[in-house]
Motif scaffolding. Structure first.
Motif, PDB file in Angstrom:
ATOM      1  N   LEU A   1       3.390   7.281  -4.617  1.00 59.19           N
ATOM      2  CA  LEU A   1       2.965   6.957  -3.188  1.00 59.19           C
ATOM      3  C   LEU A   1       2.777   6.221  -2.771  1.00 59.19           C
ATOM      4  N   TYR A   2       1.854   4.767  -3.522  1.00 57.12           N
ATOM      5  CA  TYR A   2       0.940   4.078  -3.113  1.00 57.12           C
ATOM      6  C   TYR A   2       1.828   2.561  -3.509  1.00 57.12           C
ATOM      7  N   VAL A   3       3.547   2.391  -3.760  1.00 53.91           N
ATOM      8  CA  VAL A   3       4.017   1.386  -4.424  1.00 53.91           C
ATOM      9  C   VAL A   3       4.616   0.741  -3.119  1.00 53.91           C
ATOM     10  N   ALA A   4       4.461  -0.229  -3.430  1.00 55.19           N
ATOM     11  CA  ALA A   4       5.360  -1.756  -2.337  1.00 55.19           C
ATOM     12  C   ALA A   4       6.806  -0.872  -2.132  1.00 55.19           C
TER      13      ALA A   4
ATOM     14  N   GLY B   1       0.706  -1.117   0.070  1.00 53.78           N
ATOM     15  CA  GLY B   1      -0.233   0.117   0.368  1.00 53.78           C
ATOM     16  C   GLY B   1       0.539   1.000   0.145  1.00 53.78           C
ATOM     17  N   GLY B   2       1.545   1.042   0.255  1.00 48.13           N
ATOM     18  CA  GLY B   2       3.461   2.206  -0.164  1.00 48.13           C
ATOM     19  C   GLY B   2       3.232   3.609   1.035  1.00 48.13           C
ATOM     20  N   LEU B   3       4.142   4.119   0.983  1.00 46.93           N
ATOM     21  CA  LEU B   3       4.094   5.043   2.018  1.00 46.93           C
ATOM     22  C   LEU B   3       2.292   5.472   2.169  1.00 46.93           C
ATOM     23  N   ALA B   4       1.903   6.472   1.481  1.00 51.35           N
ATOM     24  CA  ALA B   4       0.447   6.640   1.090  1.00 51.35           C
ATOM     25  C   ALA B   4      -0.412   6.285   2.354  1.00 51.35           C
ATOM     26  N   THR B   5      -0.644   4.594   2.628  1.00 47.97           N
ATOM     27  CA  THR B   5      -1.448   3.946   3.272  1.00 47.97           C
ATOM     28  C   THR B   5      -0.706   3.558   4.526  1.00 47.97           C
ATOM     29  N   THR B   6       0.374   3.734   4.671  1.00 41.81           N
ATOM     30  CA  THR B   6       0.961   3.523   6.374  1.00 41.81           C
ATOM     31  C   THR B   6       0.635   5.641   6.788  1.00 41.81           C
ATOM     32  N   LEU B   7       0.311   6.907   5.805  1.00 39.56           N
ATOM     33  CA  LEU B   7       0.987   7.422   7.173  1.00 39.56           C
ATOM     34  C   LEU B   7      -0.803   7.941   6.766  1.00 39.56           C
ATOM     35  N   ASN B   8      -2.324   7.251   6.263  1.00 39.14           N
ATOM     36  CA  ASN B   8      -3.477   6.939   6.630  1.00 39.14           C
ATOM     37  C   ASN B   8      -3.236   6.445   8.077  1.00 39.14           C
TER      38      ASN B   8
ATOM     39  N   SER C   1       3.210  19.980  -6.132  1.00 38.15           N
ATOM     40  CA  SER C   1       4.796  20.877  -6.549  1.00 38.15           C
ATOM     41  C   SER C   1       3.677  22.129  -7.438  1.00 38.15           C
ATOM     42  N   PHE C   2       2.500  21.730  -7.266  1.00 40.39           N
ATOM     43  CA  PHE C   2       1.879  23.562  -8.273  1.00 40.39           C
ATOM     44  C   PHE C   2       1.554  24.350  -7.223  1.00 40.39           C
ATOM     45  N   GLY C   3       1.475  23.748  -6.507  1.00 44.06           N
ATOM     46  CA  GLY C   3       0.997  24.492  -5.052  1.00 44.06           C
ATOM     47  C   GLY C   3      -0.391  24.568  -4.121  1.00 44.06           C
ATOM     48  N   SER C   4      -1.071  23.223  -5.632  1.00 42.09           N
ATOM     49  CA  SER C   4      -2.879  23.020  -4.667  1.00 42.09           C
ATOM     50  C   SER C   4      -2.114  21.482  -3.118  1.00 42.09           C
ATOM     51  N   THR C   5      -3.328  21.777  -3.001  1.00 41.92           N
ATOM     52  CA  THR C   5      -3.525  20.387  -1.673  1.00 41.92           C
ATOM     53  C   THR C   5      -4.286  19.079  -2.498  1.00 41.92           C
ATOM     54  N   ARG C   6      -4.519  18.177  -2.027  1.00 38.00           N
ATOM     55  CA  ARG C   6      -4.927  16.833  -2.254  1.00 38.00           C
ATOM     56  C   ARG C   6      -5.146  16.411  -0.938  1.00 38.00           C
ATOM     57  N   VAL C   7      -6.611  15.410  -1.408  1.00 39.33           N
ATOM     58  CA  VAL C   7      -6.189  14.565   0.533  1.00 39.33           C
ATOM     59  C   VAL C   7      -5.682  12.753  -1.248  1.00 39.33           C
ATOM     60  N   VAL C   8      -4.696  12.381  -0.005  1.00 39.10           N
ATOM     61  CA  VAL C   8      -4.080  11.225  -0.636  1.00 39.10           C
ATOM     62  C   VAL C   8      -4.643  10.379   0.039  1.00 39.10           C
TER      63      VAL C   8
ATOM     64  N   ASN D   1      -5.747  19.145  12.258  1.00 39.90           N
ATOM     65  CA  ASN D   1      -7.001  19.011  11.589  1.00 39.90           C
ATOM     66  C   ASN D   1      -6.569  18.665  10.244  1.00 39.90           C
ATOM     67  N   PRO D   2      -7.236  18.228   9.616  1.00 39.44           N
ATOM     68  CA  PRO D   2      -8.015  17.353   9.467  1.00 39.44           C
ATOM     69  C   PRO D   2      -7.910  15.914   9.533  1.00 39.44           C
ATOM     70  N   LYS D   3      -8.831  15.639  11.001  1.00 36.75           N
ATOM     71  CA  LYS D   3      -8.098  14.419  11.061  1.00 36.75           C
ATOM     72  C   LYS D   3      -8.629  13.487  10.666  1.00 36.75           C
ATOM     73  N   ASN D   4      -7.292  11.787  10.791  1.00 39.12           N
ATOM     74  CA  ASN D   4      -7.376  10.765   9.899  1.00 39.12           C
ATOM     75  C   ASN D   4      -6.737  10.836   8.558  1.00 39.12           C
ATOM     76  N   ARG D   5      -6.699  11.833   8.392  1.00 43.05           N
ATOM     77  CA  ARG D   5      -6.992  12.690   6.860  1.00 43.05           C
ATOM     78  C   ARG D   5      -5.159  12.759   6.468  1.00 43.05           C
ATOM     79  N   VAL D   6      -4.895  12.340   5.259  1.00 43.48           N
ATOM     80  CA  VAL D   6      -2.749  12.795   5.068  1.00 43.48           C
ATOM     81  C   VAL D   6      -3.972  13.903   3.783  1.00 43.48           C
ATOM     82  N   LEU D   7      -3.374  14.882   3.436  1.00 43.19           N
ATOM     83  CA  LEU D   7      -2.897  16.021   2.503  1.00 43.19           C
ATOM     84  C   LEU D   7      -1.400  15.495   2.273  1.00 43.19           C
ATOM     85  N   GLU D   8      -1.584  15.939   0.539  1.00 44.86           N
ATOM     86  CA  GLU D   8      -0.274  16.449   0.188  1.00 44.86           C
ATOM     87  C   GLU D   8      -0.036  18.058  -0.885  1.00 44.86           C
ATOM     88  N   LYS D   9       0.715  18.216  -0.153  1.00 40.62           N
ATOM     89  CA  LYS D   9       1.050  19.905  -1.288  1.00 40.62           C
ATOM     90  C   LYS D   9       1.826  19.446  -1.599  1.00 40.62           C
TER      91      LYS D   9
END
Lengths: 322, 322
Positions: free
Chosen positions: B251-254, B209-216, B303-310, B293-301
Motif C-alpha cells: 500500500l505504501y510502495v510507489a 508514498g503509494g496508494l495509502a498516502t494518496t488516498l489519505n 481479509s480476516f474481517g477486521s478493520t485497520r487505520v491506514v 465518517n471517520p473524516k480525513n481517514r482511510v480504513l482498510e477491511k
C-alpha cells in the motif's frame, strides 16, 4: 559543451518549432488564440549565497527573465528542489524566503512545487529548477530572429558583475571585492518598454556565456551581423579590474539582470528613456547596430580603432555560475 | 520529510490558491477563460535504468500524469537536466531517446530545455526536472477535494511494482525478480474516460508514498473517509512476495502508471469498462468507497474481517524511487 549537447543530443530528438527557433522560451498557441511563453532553467550556482543574491533569487529571476524576453508577462512559476541530505533547515528557509521576495517583486505566483532528497554527497546543498509561464500580448512579436539591418543594439547596464561576484564569493581567488551580482527580475522594465512601443524586434538577457554569446545567438537566428563599439560597453571598474587579473573578457561573463533590446533607429530613444527610468536600467546605452554583412557574426570596434571578431566560446568559462 | 517541508517551509511562503489546494498540478485561469494545469517534478531515481523503464521515461510520464489527473490534456513539457561531469554520452543519449519515445506515446512536445553540468561527485549521473502544461476542458472539474460520500474508488491495476522494481535493480537485496516497473503515461486513459463521462470527481496517480498516502491526501482534501477492501486490491505475486521478504506494505510502495478514479456509484461501470479497454487498465477494479465518517481517514477491511487505520507514513520508506 551545452551548445554541443543541445545540437547533437537534444534537438534531433525533441524536434519541434518552439525548440528549434532557439529563443529563451518556447512559444505555444492555445486553441482560444492566446499565446504563452514557457521556459525552464535548473540552477546549480555555487556558493549558494553571494553578494547581491542567492540561488533562490537567481532561480526566480532567471526564469522570469527568460519568459519576459519573449515580450510575455510572466505569471506563474513552478519550483523543483533537489536537496542534499543534511542540508541545514535555516539555509533552506533563507533560500525559500529569498524566492518569495523575488517572486513578489516580479509579480509571479509559484503554483506547483516538488522536493526530492538525495544522499549526502549526491548534490551540493540544493539545486533548484524553475519553469515559467507567461502570456504574450496579442500584437507582440519578439524573437531572436527579428533583428534587422540598421537596428540599434541597446544594453541596459554594465556587464560581468554576476559572474565575477559569484567567482569571488567562492573564496578561491585570494582576493576580495565590492562586486555585487546584478541578479534581478527584468519583466517590469520589459512591460514598460512595450507600453511605450510595440516595435521591439529582439529582447534577450545575456546570461551564461555573457553578452558575446547572446549577440552571436541573435546574429545567427536573424542571419545578420552585429557590430558593437568597445568604448560604449559599460563595465564597472571593480569588475573590469577583476577580469584583468583573471584574464577574463567581460563580454563572456554571465549577467543575471541585464537586458539587450534591438529596435529600429527611430525607436532607440524611447527605449533608452524607459530603461533610464527603471531601477535596473539607469546606465542603459546604445552599444552597436545590426548590419547586413558579415552574416551570423559579431564584430567589435575596439578603443584602438581596430575590428575583431567576437566568437562563441568553445567551453564553459565559469562552471556553476547559475 | 517532504510533507513536513511543504507544510513548514514552502506553503507559508508561496501561499496561493493553486498550491494550497494540494492537487498534483496547479490550475490557472487565463484572461481568455481557458484553464491550464501546470505541474513540476524533479527525478533523481537510482539506478538510472531499471526493468520496465529509466529516468527518462519516468521524467516524462511523471509530469504527464500529474497534469492528466487534473482532467487536463497534457500538451507541452519543459526539461531541465543536471549532468554529472563525466557522464557517458551513450547513457545520456539512451535516456533522451527514452524521453522522446515516452513523449511521443503521450503526445506531448518538449518545448524548452536546459542543461547544467556539475563536477564529478556533485550529482549521481543525471537528474531531470520536467514541468508540464495541459489544457483543462471547459466543463471538467476534477480535484482531490471532490470525493463525496457514497462514491466508488477505482484502481486501474496492481500496486507496488515500480518501487520494488527499482529497489531490486539496485542489486543490494541479494535477490532477483521478474518485477517490472509500471511507469506509463496515463493521459490517454484519462481522456477516454472523460469522453464517456464528465462526471469524474477525483483522478490521482498513487506515486511516492503509494496508494495509502494518496488516498489519505484525498480523504483530507475532501474531508471524507475512505474505506478500502484488502482482498480486492491487486498486487502481482512477485511484488507481494518481495514485499513480504522486505517487510514492506505494498500500500505504501510507489507506482508510476496507476490511476485512481473516484466516481458516483452509477458511473463506476462506465469507468471500469473504459479502463479495461486501455493497455494500462486491464486489471482495473473497484477497491472501496467514500464514507462520511471517520473524516480525513482511510480504513482498510482486511481479509480476516477486521478493520485497520491506514495512516500516512512519517518518513520516506524508499528514497530516490522517482
Amino acid at each position: 559543451m551545452s551548445h554541443d549537447l543541445i545540437k547533437k543530443i537534444f534537438l534531433p530528438r525533441f524536434a519541434n518549432t518552439a525548440l528549434s527557433v532557439g529563443d529563451d522560451a518556447g512559444v505555444i498557441s492555445l486553441p482560444g488564440g492566446e499565446r504563452l511563453a514557457v521556459s525552464t532553467d535548473s540552477h546549480v550556482v555555487w556558493p549558494l549565497f553571494f553578494p547581491g543574491g542567492d540561488i533562490g533569487r537567481l532561480a526566480v529571476c532567471g526564469t522570469v527573465n527568460d519568459v519576459a524576453v519573449m515580450g510575455a508577462r510572466p505569471l506563474y512559476l513552478t519550483a523543483g528542489f533537489i536537496l542534499e541530505e543534511g542540508l541545514d533547515f535555516s539555509i533552506l528557509k533563507s533560500i525559500v524566503e529569498s524566492m518569495q521576495k523575488a517572486a513578489m517583486e516580479a509579480g509571479v505566483e509559484i503554483i506547483s512545487g516538488d522536493t526530492k532528497v538525495v544522499q549526502k554527497g549526491k548534490a551540493d546543498g540544493i539545486y533548484i529548477n524553475t519553469a515559467g509561464v507567461g502570456l504574450i500580448p496579442g500584437d507582440v512579436d519578439i524573437s531572436g530572429r527579428n533583428a534587422k539591418s540598421g537596428d540599434r543594439v541597446i544594453l541596459s547596464g554594465p556587464i560581468g558583475d554576476h559572474g565575477i561576484a559569484v567567482l569571488v564569493a567562492r573564496g578561491e581567488l585570494g582576493f576580495f571585492s565590492d562586486i555585487t551580482s546584478d541578479v534581478a527580475p527584468l519583466n517590469h522594465m520589459v512591460s514598460s518598454i512595450l507600453e511605450r512601443t510595440r516595435n521591439v524586434h529582439v529582447f534577450r538577457d545575456p546570461t551564461r556565456g555573457g553578452l558575446a554569446t547572446t549577440l552571436n545567438e541573435i546574429a545567427q537566428q536573424s542571419q545578420v551581423g552585429i557590430v558593437i563599439h568597445e568604448p560604449t560597453i559599460p563595465v564597472n571598474p571593480s569588475t573590469a579590474a577583476a577580469c584583468e587579473i583573471l584574464g577574463f573578457d567581460p563580454l563572456y561573463v554571465a549577467n543575471e539582470g541585464k537586458l539587450i533590446c534591438i529596435v529600429a533607429p527611430q525607436d532607440a530613444k524611447t527605449v533608452l528613456d524607459v530603461m533610464h527610468e527603471s531601477p535596473y536600467g539607469e546606465q542603459a546605452v546604445v552599444i552597436g547596430e545590426v548590419v547586413e554583412n558579415p552574416k551570423n557574426r559579431v564584430l567589435e570596434k575596439t578603443s584602438f580603432g581596430s575590428t575583431r571578431v567576437v566568437d562563441v566560446l568553445a567551453g564553459e568559462m565559469l562552471p556553476r555560475i547559475c
